[in-house]
Design a protein around this motif. Structure first.
Motif, PDB file in Angstrom:
ATOM      1  N   ASN A   1      -6.310  -4.442  -3.725  1.00 29.80           N
ATOM      2  CA  ASN A   1      -7.319  -3.946  -2.786  1.00 29.80           C
ATOM      3  C   ASN A   1      -6.732  -3.719  -1.395  1.00 29.80           C
ATOM      4  OD1 ASN A   1      -9.993  -3.034  -2.491  1.00 29.80           O
ATOM      5  ND2 ASN A   1     -10.597  -4.937  -1.472  1.00 29.80           N
ATOM      6  N   ARG A   2      -5.414  -3.584  -1.327  1.00 31.07           N
ATOM      7  CA  ARG A   2      -4.726  -3.172  -0.095  1.00 31.07           C
ATOM      8  C   ARG A   2      -3.760  -2.027  -0.388  1.00 31.07           C
ATOM      9  NH1 ARG A   2      -8.007  -6.376   0.884  1.00 31.07           N
ATOM     10  NH2 ARG A   2      -8.003  -8.119   2.346  1.00 31.07           N
ATOM     11  N   ASN A   3      -3.820  -1.471  -1.587  1.00 35.34           N
ATOM     12  CA  ASN A   3      -2.813  -0.529  -2.054  1.00 35.34           C
ATOM     13  C   ASN A   3      -3.328   0.910  -2.120  1.00 35.34           C
ATOM     14  OD1 ASN A   3      -1.067   0.315  -5.011  1.00 35.34           O
ATOM     15  ND2 ASN A   3      -0.029  -0.230  -3.117  1.00 35.34           N
ATOM     16  N   TRP A   4      -4.564   1.144  -1.649  1.00 34.03           N
ATOM     17  CA  TRP A   4      -5.148   2.481  -1.715  1.00 34.03           C
ATOM     18  C   TRP A   4      -4.701   3.310  -0.513  1.00 34.03           C
ATOM     19  CZ3 TRP A   4      -8.676   3.860  -5.706  1.00 34.03           C
ATOM     20  CH2 TRP A   4      -8.948   2.816  -6.608  1.00 34.03           C
ATOM     21  N   LYS A   5      -4.705   4.609  -0.700  1.00 32.17           N
ATOM     22  CA  LYS A   5      -4.165   5.521   0.320  1.00 32.17           C
ATOM     23  C   LYS A   5      -5.214   5.836   1.379  1.00 32.17           C
ATOM     24  CE  LYS A   5      -1.233   9.646   0.601  1.00 32.17           C
ATOM     25  NZ  LYS A   5      -0.637  10.757  -0.166  1.00 32.17           N
ATOM     26  N   VAL A   6      -5.540   4.835   2.164  1.00 34.29           N
ATOM     27  CA  VAL A   6      -6.440   4.995   3.300  1.00 34.29           C
ATOM     28  C   VAL A   6      -6.088   3.905   4.317  1.00 34.29           C
ATOM     29  CG1 VAL A   6      -8.221   3.631   2.118  1.00 34.29           C
ATOM     30  CG2 VAL A   6      -8.851   5.070   4.059  1.00 34.29           C
ATOM     31  N   LYS A   7      -5.597   4.313   5.484  1.00 36.54           N
ATOM     32  CA  LYS A   7      -5.113   3.371   6.500  1.00 36.54           C
ATOM     33  C   LYS A   7      -4.200   2.327   5.864  1.00 36.54           C
ATOM     34  CE  LYS A   7      -9.065   3.871   9.615  1.00 36.54           C
ATOM     35  NZ  LYS A   7     -10.131   3.179  10.374  1.00 36.54           N
ATOM     36  N   TRP A   8      -3.341   2.781   4.968  1.00 39.77           N
ATOM     37  CA  TRP A   8      -2.513   1.882   4.171  1.00 39.77           C
ATOM     38  C   TRP A   8      -1.615   0.991   5.033  1.00 39.77           C
ATOM     39  CZ3 TRP A   8       2.898   1.883   3.582  1.00 39.77           C
ATOM     40  CH2 TRP A   8       3.372   0.977   2.604  1.00 39.77           C
ATOM     41  N   CYS A   9      -1.612  -0.286   4.708  1.00 37.63           N
ATOM     42  CA  CYS A   9      -0.774  -1.314   5.347  1.00 37.63           C
ATOM     43  C   CYS A   9      -0.988  -1.409   6.854  1.00 37.63           C
ATOM     44  CB  CYS A   9       0.709  -1.101   5.035  1.00 37.63           C
ATOM     45  SG  CYS A   9       1.562  -2.676   4.696  1.00 37.63           S
ATOM     46  N   ASP A  10      -2.203  -1.120   7.261  1.00 38.53           N
ATOM     47  CA  ASP A  10      -2.594  -1.271   8.658  1.00 38.53           C
ATOM     48  C   ASP A  10      -3.114  -2.700   8.843  1.00 38.53           C
ATOM     49  OD1 ASP A  10      -3.345  -0.748  11.289  1.00 38.53           O
ATOM     50  OD2 ASP A  10      -4.164   1.226  10.814  1.00 38.53           O
ATOM     51  N   GLU A  11      -3.977  -2.897   9.811  1.00 31.68           N
ATOM     52  CA  GLU A  11      -4.497  -4.222  10.108  1.00 31.68           C
ATOM     53  C   GLU A  11      -5.213  -4.827   8.894  1.00 31.68           C
ATOM     54  OE1 GLU A  11      -7.258  -6.413  13.540  1.00 31.68           O
ATOM     55  OE2 GLU A  11      -7.072  -4.230  13.464  1.00 31.68           O
ATOM     56  N   GLY A  12      -4.964  -6.113   8.650  1.00 34.44           N
ATOM     57  CA  GLY A  12      -5.622  -6.801   7.545  1.00 34.44           C
ATOM     58  C   GLY A  12      -4.838  -6.778   6.256  1.00 34.44           C
ATOM     59  N   ALA A  13      -3.653  -6.183   6.271  1.00 31.34           N
ATOM     60  CA  ALA A  13      -2.771  -6.178   5.107  1.00 31.34           C
ATOM     61  C   ALA A  13      -1.390  -6.650   5.553  1.00 31.34           C
ATOM     62  CB  ALA A  13      -2.686  -4.787   4.487  1.00 31.34           C
ATOM     63  N   SER A  14      -0.629  -7.170   4.602  1.00 26.74           N
ATOM     64  CA  SER A  14       0.708  -7.677   4.914  1.00 26.74           C
ATOM     65  C   SER A  14       1.774  -6.778   4.298  1.00 26.74           C
ATOM     66  CB  SER A  14       0.866  -9.103   4.386  1.00 26.74           C
ATOM     67  OG  SER A  14       2.214  -9.538   4.505  1.00 26.74           O
ATOM     68  N   SER A  15       2.893  -6.659   4.984  1.00 27.51           N
ATOM     69  CA  SER A  15       4.030  -5.896   4.456  1.00 27.51           C
ATOM     70  C   SER A  15       5.043  -6.802   3.768  1.00 27.51           C
ATOM     71  CB  SER A  15       4.714  -5.120   5.585  1.00 27.51           C
ATOM     72  OG  SER A  15       5.182  -6.014   6.597  1.00 27.51           O
ATOM     73  N   HIS A  16       4.741  -8.096   3.700  1.00 26.85           N
ATOM     74  CA  HIS A  16       5.673  -9.038   3.066  1.00 26.85           C
ATOM     75  C   HIS A  16       5.268  -9.285   1.613  1.00 26.85           C
ATOM     76  CE1 HIS A  16       8.211 -12.445   2.203  1.00 26.85           C
ATOM     77  NE2 HIS A  16       8.826 -12.256   3.373  1.00 26.85           N
ATOM     78  N   PRO A  17       6.187  -9.077   0.673  1.00 21.78           N
ATOM     79  CA  PRO A  17       5.857  -9.186  -0.749  1.00 21.78           C
ATOM     80  C   PRO A  17       5.360 -10.556  -1.205  1.00 21.78           C
ATOM     81  CG  PRO A  17       7.920  -8.010  -0.457  1.00 21.78           C
ATOM     82  CD  PRO A  17       7.556  -8.579   0.876  1.00 21.78           C
ATOM     83  N   CYS A  18       5.632 -11.600  -0.438  1.00 25.33           N
ATOM     84  CA  CYS A  18       5.205 -12.935  -0.851  1.00 25.33           C
ATOM     85  C   CYS A  18       3.781 -13.269  -0.411  1.00 25.33           C
ATOM     86  CB  CYS A  18       6.176 -13.989  -0.322  1.00 25.33           C
ATOM     87  SG  CYS A  18       7.833 -13.867  -1.049  1.00 25.33           S
ATOM     88  N   ASP A  19       3.195 -12.428   0.425  1.00 22.63           N
ATOM     89  CA  ASP A  19       1.844 -12.705   0.911  1.00 22.63           C
ATOM     90  C   ASP A  19       0.792 -12.234  -0.080  1.00 22.63           C
ATOM     91  OD1 ASP A  19       2.856 -13.827   3.191  1.00 22.63           O
ATOM     92  OD2 ASP A  19       2.612 -12.020   4.421  1.00 22.63           O
ATOM     93  N   ASP A  20      -0.351 -12.907  -0.071  1.00 21.35           N
ATOM     94  CA  ASP A  20      -1.445 -12.561  -0.979  1.00 21.35           C
ATOM     95  C   ASP A  20      -2.050 -11.194  -0.671  1.00 21.35           C
ATOM     96  OD1 ASP A  20      -1.587 -14.446  -2.913  1.00 21.35           O
ATOM     97  OD2 ASP A  20      -3.267 -15.568  -2.078  1.00 21.35           O
ATOM     98  N   THR A  21      -1.917 -10.736   0.567  1.00 20.70           N
ATOM     99  CA  THR A  21      -2.482  -9.435   0.941  1.00 20.70           C
ATOM    100  C   THR A  21      -1.393  -8.365   1.070  1.00 20.70           C
ATOM    101  OG1 THR A  21      -2.415 -10.081   3.280  1.00 20.70           O
ATOM    102  CG2 THR A  21      -4.491 -10.428   2.101  1.00 20.70           C
ATOM    103  N   TYR A  22      -0.300  -8.527   0.341  1.00 22.39           N
ATOM    104  CA  TYR A  22       0.796  -7.556   0.375  1.00 22.39           C
ATOM    105  C   TYR A  22       0.292  -6.183  -0.069  1.00 22.39           C
ATOM    106  CZ  TYR A  22       5.196  -5.264  -0.972  1.00 22.39           C
ATOM    107  OH  TYR A  22       6.239  -4.383  -1.108  1.00 22.39           O
TER     108      TYR A  22
END
Length: 345
Positions: free
Chosen positions: A179-200
């Motif tokens: 639920n952070r992988n869709w192509k809309v404001k992708w990897c903006d606020e509220g998502a993590s860019s680190h693969p170990c995080d739950d919101t990656y």
């Protein structure tokens, strides 16, 4: 609001003990499967949680025994090669409602609701005039388990697993938040860019084959799909996207939900009602022309969290069923109004 997950079970706030014996609660939901899988060999038990294998077997059985009301198809395969099955109520080229459950693996009440919805739709078709009208005039797509790999992993290995199970070439951590992988404001606020995080958010939008498959299907049917509903847990909320103009639909749904057992749900834009997130499915759906886009966060508000007892499956699904019917009824009414205004649409 704790930032670590979808209505979180947060270590940052565990100072009071909500569940005294966590392991025992987990074993209640996963143990002794052979003795509680069904009340009898011929009756599927909708008031217990089911493994992925059981759910998919149930889907095949529903398709076999109710072929006049239920059709089954696959939109693709998961990272680990499992089929992504969807049930539909085929009604020809009519307006459609998409419902998915199990985006986050540990939220077991989601798949339980999707099964409940199909069961209720079929069993009440003859005596419930509202349901019969909805099924006759709308095409429902129901995906009981979106994140099939993660859901299976939550049964076999880690009950609190959230993400998909894709591998990362640079880190040992696996999976992406679907639920952070869709192509809309992708990897903006509220998502993590680190693969170990739950919101990656993943290495790129739609990197996960599960997300890509569903997005491809919805894009292909965007002229027909007028409502997108995603079932999550927990927090007792009904969320909708940014700049959303159908607040009255959410109010009606929450009112219908409350009418069952007096359980109160908050509703509002996801960013202000729960927390800011980017790359979410409801934002993507709305951005791609699906006017009714909602995410439910089902019971409870944190005491049991992801370990919602099986004794609460029935009331949770019963009240949620009323809310989903209210959303679908509102959609149908709007479609009819628009057709009266514009008879050639």
């Amino acid at each position: 609001m704790c930032p670590c997950s979808c209505a979180c079970l947060c270590l940052c706030s565990i100072r009071r003990v909500s569940i005294s014996n966590l392991q025992r609660e987990i074993e209640k939901q996963t143990g002794y499967r052979s003795s509680r899988r069904r009340r009898s060999e011929s009756q599927y038990d909708y008031e217990v949680y089911h493994s992925l294998e059981e759910i998919q077997s149930w889907m095949f059985e529903m398709n076999r025994t109710h072929s006049h009301l239920v059709d089954m198809f696959s939109v693709g395969k998961s990272y680990e090669g499992r089929r992504l099955y969807v049930l539909q109520r085929p009604t020809g080229l009519k307006k459609a409602v998409w419902i998915d459950c199990g985006v986050h693996a540990r939220e077991w009440i989601g798949p339980a609701f999707c099964q409940w919805f199909v069961k209720e739709a079929i069993s009440s078709y003859q005596h419930d005039s509202v349901m019969r009208r909805l099924l006759n005039q709308l095409n429902f797509y129901v995906m009981p388990v979106f994140n099939v790999d993660g859901y299976d992993f939550s049964w076999t290995t880690d009950r609190f697993w959230r993400k998909t199970r894709s591998k990362n070439h640079k880190f040992h951590c696996r999976g992406v938040d679907a639920n952070r992988n869709w192509k809309v404001k992708w990897c903006d606020e509220g998502a993590s860019s680190h693969p170990c995080d739950d919101t990656y958010c993943g290495p790129f939008p739609e990197s996960e084959p599960e997300v890509k498959a569903v997005a491809k299907f919805l894009r292909r049917h965007r002229k027909r799909v007028k409502a997108y509903i995603s079932i999550h847990a927990y927090a007792q909320m009904l969320l909708y996207p940014y700049s959303y103009k159908y607040e009255s639909a959410a109010h009606n749904a929450v009112t219908a939900l409350y009418s069952a057992y007096g359980v109160r749900y908050r509703y509002g834009p996801a960013s202000t009602t729960l927390y800011v997130s980017s790359g979410s499915s409801i934002d993507w759906a709305y951005r791609n022309g699906i006017p009714y886009a909602f995410a439910f966060e089902l019971r409870d508000t944190g005491h049991f969290g992801f370990l919602l007892p099986e004794s609460l499956i029935n009331p949770t699904c019963t009240e949620t069923m009323r809310a989903v019917k209210a959303i679908a009824s509102g959609l149908l009414k709007k479609c009819e109004t628009d057709k009266d205004r514009f008879p050639y649409i």
